[in-house]
Each structure stands twice: as structure tokens, then as C-alpha cells.
Design a protein around this motif. Sequence first.
Motif, PDB file in Angstrom:
ATOM      1  N   SER A   1     -36.803  -3.662 -18.438  1.00 25.49           N
ATOM      2  CA  SER A   1     -37.100  -2.220 -18.408  1.00 25.49           C
ATOM      3  C   SER A   1     -38.296  -1.844 -19.267  1.00 25.49           C
ATOM      4  CB  SER A   1     -35.878  -1.423 -18.862  1.00 25.49           C
ATOM      5  OG  SER A   1     -35.477  -1.814 -20.164  1.00 25.49           O
ATOM      6  N   THR A   2     -38.639  -2.691 -20.238  1.00 26.47           N
ATOM      7  CA  THR A   2     -39.804  -2.417 -21.081  1.00 26.47           C
ATOM      8  C   THR A   2     -40.637  -3.682 -21.223  1.00 26.47           C
ATOM      9  OG1 THR A   2     -38.602  -2.962 -23.118  1.00 26.47           O
ATOM     10  CG2 THR A   2     -38.595  -0.652 -22.441  1.00 26.47           C
ATOM     11  N   SER A   3     -41.876  -3.497 -21.613  1.00 30.05           N
ATOM     12  CA  SER A   3     -42.773  -4.633 -21.862  1.00 30.05           C
ATOM     13  C   SER A   3     -43.444  -4.446 -23.218  1.00 30.05           C
ATOM     14  CB  SER A   3     -43.840  -4.730 -20.765  1.00 30.05           C
ATOM     15  OG  SER A   3     -43.226  -4.980 -19.507  1.00 30.05           O
ATOM     16  N   ASN A   4     -43.717  -5.561 -23.877  1.00 29.94           N
ATOM     17  CA  ASN A   4     -44.377  -5.525 -25.180  1.00 29.94           C
ATOM     18  C   ASN A   4     -45.750  -6.177 -25.084  1.00 29.94           C
ATOM     19  OD1 ASN A   4     -42.029  -4.451 -26.577  1.00 29.94           O
ATOM     20  ND2 ASN A   4     -41.135  -6.477 -26.291  1.00 29.94           N
TER      21      ASN A   4
ATOM     22  N   ILE B   1     -40.604  -2.714 -10.882  1.00 33.89           N
ATOM     23  CA  ILE B   1     -41.235  -3.436  -9.780  1.00 33.89           C
ATOM     24  C   ILE B   1     -40.248  -3.612  -8.629  1.00 33.89           C
ATOM     25  CG2 ILE B   1     -42.166  -5.691  -9.102  1.00 33.89           C
ATOM     26  CD1 ILE B   1     -43.447  -5.844 -11.887  1.00 33.89           C
ATOM     27  N   SER B   2     -39.007  -3.976  -8.948  1.00 37.61           N
ATOM     28  CA  SER B   2     -37.982  -4.153  -7.915  1.00 37.61           C
ATOM     29  C   SER B   2     -37.681  -2.835  -7.212  1.00 37.61           C
ATOM     30  CB  SER B   2     -36.697  -4.722  -8.536  1.00 37.61           C
ATOM     31  OG  SER B   2     -36.926  -6.002  -9.078  1.00 37.61           O
TER      32      SER B   2
ATOM     33  N   GLU C   1     -31.029  -5.622  -4.999  1.00 39.91           N
ATOM     34  CA  GLU C   1     -30.766  -7.070  -4.987  1.00 39.91           C
ATOM     35  C   GLU C   1     -31.710  -7.788  -4.019  1.00 39.91           C
ATOM     36  OE1 GLU C   1     -28.441  -4.718  -4.761  1.00 39.91           O
ATOM     37  OE2 GLU C   1     -27.559  -4.978  -6.765  1.00 39.91           O
ATOM     38  N   GLU C   2     -31.885  -7.214  -2.824  1.00 37.39           N
ATOM     39  CA  GLU C   2     -32.809  -7.803  -1.853  1.00 37.39           C
ATOM     40  C   GLU C   2     -34.248  -7.743  -2.376  1.00 37.39           C
ATOM     41  OE1 GLU C   2     -31.204  -7.059   2.601  1.00 37.39           O
ATOM     42  OE2 GLU C   2     -31.430  -5.232   1.392  1.00 37.39           O
ATOM     43  N   ALA C   3     -34.578  -6.610  -2.998  1.00 37.44           N
ATOM     44  CA  ALA C   3     -35.929  -6.436  -3.534  1.00 37.44           C
ATOM     45  C   ALA C   3     -36.233  -7.485  -4.603  1.00 37.44           C
ATOM     46  CB  ALA C   3     -36.090  -5.033  -4.109  1.00 37.44           C
ATOM     47  N   GLU C   4     -35.225  -7.820  -5.425  1.00 36.44           N
ATOM     48  CA  GLU C   4     -35.397  -8.857  -6.446  1.00 36.44           C
ATOM     49  C   GLU C   4     -35.790 -10.179  -5.797  1.00 36.44           C
ATOM     50  OE1 GLU C   4     -35.121  -9.465  -9.776  1.00 36.44           O
ATOM     51  OE2 GLU C   4     -35.002  -7.357 -10.312  1.00 36.44           O
ATOM     52  N   ASN C   5     -35.099 -10.524  -4.714  1.00 39.29           N
ATOM     53  CA  ASN C   5     -35.393 -11.781  -4.017  1.00 39.29           C
ATOM     54  C   ASN C   5     -36.782 -11.770  -3.393  1.00 39.29           C
ATOM     55  OD1 ASN C   5     -32.867 -12.863  -4.647  1.00 39.29           O
ATOM     56  ND2 ASN C   5     -31.911 -11.952  -2.833  1.00 39.29           N
ATOM     57  N   TYR C   6     -37.164 -10.652  -2.783  1.00 33.13           N
ATOM     58  CA  TYR C   6     -38.482 -10.542  -2.165  1.00 33.13           C
ATOM     59  C   TYR C   6     -39.580 -10.604  -3.224  1.00 33.13           C
ATOM     60  CZ  TYR C   6     -36.458  -9.149   2.349  1.00 33.13           C
ATOM     61  OH  TYR C   6     -35.771  -9.129   3.539  1.00 33.13           O
ATOM     62  N   LYS C   7     -39.313  -9.969  -4.373  1.00 30.52           N
ATOM     63  CA  LYS C   7     -40.289  -9.963  -5.465  1.00 30.52           C
ATOM     64  C   LYS C   7     -40.586 -11.394  -5.912  1.00 30.52           C
ATOM     65  CE  LYS C   7     -38.775  -8.926  -9.608  1.00 30.52           C
ATOM     66  NZ  LYS C   7     -38.252  -8.129 -10.751  1.00 30.52           N
ATOM     67  N   LYS C   8     -39.527 -12.179  -6.089  1.00 34.49           N
ATOM     68  CA  LYS C   8     -39.694 -13.558  -6.547  1.00 34.49           C
ATOM     69  C   LYS C   8     -40.356 -14.442  -5.492  1.00 34.49           C
ATOM     70  CE  LYS C   8     -35.658 -13.290  -9.584  1.00 34.49           C
ATOM     71  NZ  LYS C   8     -34.259 -13.736  -9.803  1.00 34.49           N
ATOM     72  N   ALA C   9     -40.084 -14.133  -4.234  1.00 34.29           N
ATOM     73  CA  ALA C   9     -40.608 -14.983  -3.155  1.00 34.29           C
ATOM     74  C   ALA C   9     -42.041 -14.648  -2.776  1.00 34.29           C
ATOM     75  CB  ALA C   9     -39.708 -14.872  -1.926  1.00 34.29           C
ATOM     76  N   TYR C  10     -42.370 -13.351  -2.719  1.00 34.62           N
ATOM     77  CA  TYR C  10     -43.659 -12.948  -2.149  1.00 34.62           C
ATOM     78  C   TYR C  10     -44.632 -12.344  -3.158  1.00 34.62           C
ATOM     79  CZ  TYR C  10     -40.882 -13.495   2.091  1.00 34.62           C
ATOM     80  OH  TYR C  10     -40.066 -14.007   3.073  1.00 34.62           O
ATOM     81  N   GLY C  11     -44.136 -11.689  -4.208  1.00 38.38           N
ATOM     82  CA  GLY C  11     -45.019 -11.110  -5.215  1.00 38.38           C
ATOM     83  C   GLY C  11     -46.113 -10.246  -4.622  1.00 38.38           C
ATOM     84  N   LEU C  12     -47.366 -10.584  -4.938  1.00 37.84           N
ATOM     85  CA  LEU C  12     -48.506  -9.774  -4.512  1.00 37.84           C
ATOM     86  C   LEU C  12     -49.126 -10.256  -3.203  1.00 37.84           C
ATOM     87  CD1 LEU C  12     -50.182  -9.310  -7.992  1.00 37.84           C
ATOM     88  CD2 LEU C  12     -48.919  -7.611  -6.693  1.00 37.84           C
ATOM     89  N   SER C  13     -48.356 -10.982  -2.416  1.00 32.09           N
ATOM     90  CA  SER C  13     -48.852 -11.488  -1.133  1.00 32.09           C
ATOM     91  C   SER C  13     -49.366 -10.350  -0.250  1.00 32.09           C
ATOM     92  CB  SER C  13     -47.734 -12.237  -0.398  1.00 32.09           C
ATOM     93  OG  SER C  13     -48.109 -12.498   0.928  1.00 32.09           O
TER      94      SER C  13
ATOM     95  N   LYS D   1     -48.677  -3.944  -1.923  1.00 32.04           N
ATOM     96  CA  LYS D   1     -49.184  -2.569  -2.047  1.00 32.04           C
ATOM     97  C   LYS D   1     -48.250  -1.721  -2.909  1.00 32.04           C
ATOM     98  CE  LYS D   1     -50.617   1.395   0.764  1.00 32.04           C
ATOM     99  NZ  LYS D   1     -50.701   1.959   2.140  1.00 32.04           N
ATOM    100  N   SER D   2     -46.937  -1.914  -2.758  1.00 33.60           N
ATOM    101  CA  SER D   2     -45.973  -1.117  -3.524  1.00 33.60           C
ATOM    102  C   SER D   2     -46.024  -1.444  -5.014  1.00 33.60           C
ATOM    103  CB  SER D   2     -44.552  -1.346  -2.999  1.00 33.60           C
ATOM    104  OG  SER D   2     -44.102  -2.656  -3.290  1.00 33.60           O
ATOM    105  N   LEU D   3     -46.468  -2.670  -5.338  1.00 35.17           N
ATOM    106  CA  LEU D   3     -46.513  -3.088  -6.740  1.00 35.17           C
ATOM    107  C   LEU D   3     -47.781  -2.649  -7.457  1.00 35.17           C
ATOM    108  CD1 LEU D   3     -45.195  -6.768  -6.537  1.00 35.17           C
ATOM    109  CD2 LEU D   3     -43.923  -4.644  -6.708  1.00 35.17           C
ATOM    110  N   ASN D   4     -48.835  -2.366  -6.700  1.00 37.59           N
ATOM    111  CA  ASN D   4     -50.134  -2.078  -7.321  1.00 37.59           C
ATOM    112  C   ASN D   4     -50.105  -0.971  -8.374  1.00 37.59           C
ATOM    113  OD1 ASN D   4     -52.053  -3.945  -6.630  1.00 37.59           O
ATOM    114  ND2 ASN D   4     -52.591  -2.962  -4.705  1.00 37.59           N
TER     115      ASN D   4
END
Length: 345
Positions: free
Chosen positions: A191-194, A216-217, A229-241, A251-254
Motif C-alpha cells: 500500500s505504500t512505497s519508500n 496497481i492491481s 485476485e485475477e488482476a494480481e495474476n495478470y499483473k505478475k504475468a503481463y506487467g507493462l506489456s 495503459k492502466s498502470l501508466n
Amino acid sequence: MSKQIAFGLDIGQSSIKAVSFKKSGDKFEIDFVSVAPPFEKGIDSESLADQQVLAQSIKKMLDEAGVKKPQVNISLPENKIFTKIIEMPFISEKELSSALKWEMEQYIPLPLEQVRTDFQLLNTMDNGKTKRIRVFIVAAPIAIVEKYEKILEMAGLVPQTIETEIISTIRALNPLINTPQPSVVVSLGASTSNIAIVKNGILQTVYSIDLGGVAISRAIASELGISIEEAENYKKAYGLSKEAFDGKIGKSLNPILESIAGDIKKAMFSYKERNINEEIGQVVLSGGTALLPGIDAFLTNTLNTQVVIGRSWSVYNVTNVPEEILYDAPSYNVVAGLALKDFFD
């Protein structure tokens, strides 16, 4: 009597991890490693029943791993505590403890009786005319610390040390970032980044931002109309493809990644303003989101700086690492740093 070696325990929002090392000479070997998913409400719940469930989850995980020792090193996330790096005229460490009380009252937005405080002397600066010191101060609300201590007690554990996640991460990556040229360490949490800047292994500055893997998810879930849950799997598999799902995921992650990159740029610019002759040597990514396919290339292009993935197993040449967690190394940096603490402090 020799000091009891503790193991590291990282109670995160996306998982609970425990790691212990053995050391022979200058070689590190995994003693044990264990991971368990947290239950739905996690560490943020104030319910005693929820905390008991969490404690039992930790106890079960450690029992299954055959862990017998109760001493443990844990960390607190930066978004739950207050941290500040301050500069002061040079004084002895004995005088420093007294002087810091007044300094902390200026920077900590809670009465001192409501927090537990600690400090770490980072380094001494001497320009030939005056000497100054840089000190990292930490204040954790007593209620937060006591909640962690209570959960550990219910799990049959005794906290040997408590520190911040970014300090654990820096220790875990020290061989990579202990260089004269400053490095930016970006620890991408749930939820946060340092964002920390480190030079010669010494913390120079640290920021916390309210963006991480969960955001991101959610962006992917919203764009594709799917579950988290599905979004987590897609994130790990495809990322910024740019190819997968007609590029919709990337595009959704940009917007989120552009925001994170913007904060990294601000941290770099602020540091370079104060240190005119220095250039950032590298950006080191840590945390589970560091494994997002394409994020290193994206940040390299956006920041115009070399971006690498920080893996504690690799930088310390750790042996006996289970194959199933080799790839996920960046998500183990906090807990690895906690497990390494007793060997370096």
C-alpha cells in the motif's frame, strides 16, 4: 554470555515471512525460510479476535518450519511511524541522547509520552572549520508497538529488536549500495512505497508515498472489469506489456507508475540540489512490485538512470535458498535484512 541470534519476521499486508541464516566465515546459508498468506483483515485490525487469528497463523507457520527459538527481529512500516534525518552540531553520543529530546519535540507530531523513540547516528561531517552530525530519529506510537508485541506474545515470540522497514531493506542490499556514488533505493510495498537515498551504505534521506502494489492491481481490475485476485495474476504475468489485452494492462498502470517515477525524480532532484557535484549512480528496486514485468525498463527510460532489481540472496551469495523463492527474492529483502541484523549490529 553470547548474544542470542534471532530470526527475521516480516508481517506484511500481502504475506507473512520468516527467515533465519547460518554464517560460516563470510558465507551465509539459509537456516530456515517460511511464508504464509495473511488472513483477510491483517495487521491493521484492532480486534483482539483478529489479532489472535493472526498470531495463530504465525505460530502455525513457524511450527511447520520447525522453528524453536522465540527471539525475533521485526520491522514496522514507515507509514505507521515517524522518521526524520536531522543535522546537529557535533556532540558526544552521551550528550546526544539528552539533546535529541528537544529536537524530537520539534519534528514528531505527537506528545513524546505517546511514542517510543530511538535514534541512529549516521555519520559525521567535517568541512575543516566545523563538525556536524547527521542523526536518523524514529518515533513509533506506543499503541502500534504494543499491538505488535501483543501479537508476538500470543504467537510465543519475544521481540529482540524492532526497526523500520527501510533500514532492514538497506541492510539486505548493502553490498550493492555501499558505494561512493549515491543509490536510490525504492522499496515498493503493498500500500505504500519508500524512497531512500544511500551513499557508502549510509542513509541520506527517506520519503514515504501512498502508492504500491495494491493500487496497481486495482487499476488493472478496474480497466478489465475483473477481480483483484485475477488482476494480481495478470499483473505478475503481463506487467507493462503492450501486446496483452491490446495493451490495456500497461495503459492502466501508466498513471500510477508515472506518479511513482515523479516522486523518485523529486527525491533525486532534492538530493542533487544539496549535493551539487554528485550524480545518482543507480536506482535499486525492492519489494514484490519490483518484479512487475517491464518496470525496470520503464523507470530506466523515465529517470534516465540505471535501474536494477535488488535481490538479497544474490548480493550476499546466500546458499541453500529454496528454488521456489529464488525468483521472488525482492519481496524477501525486508525479512532478510531483519535476519541479517544480528550479524552486523
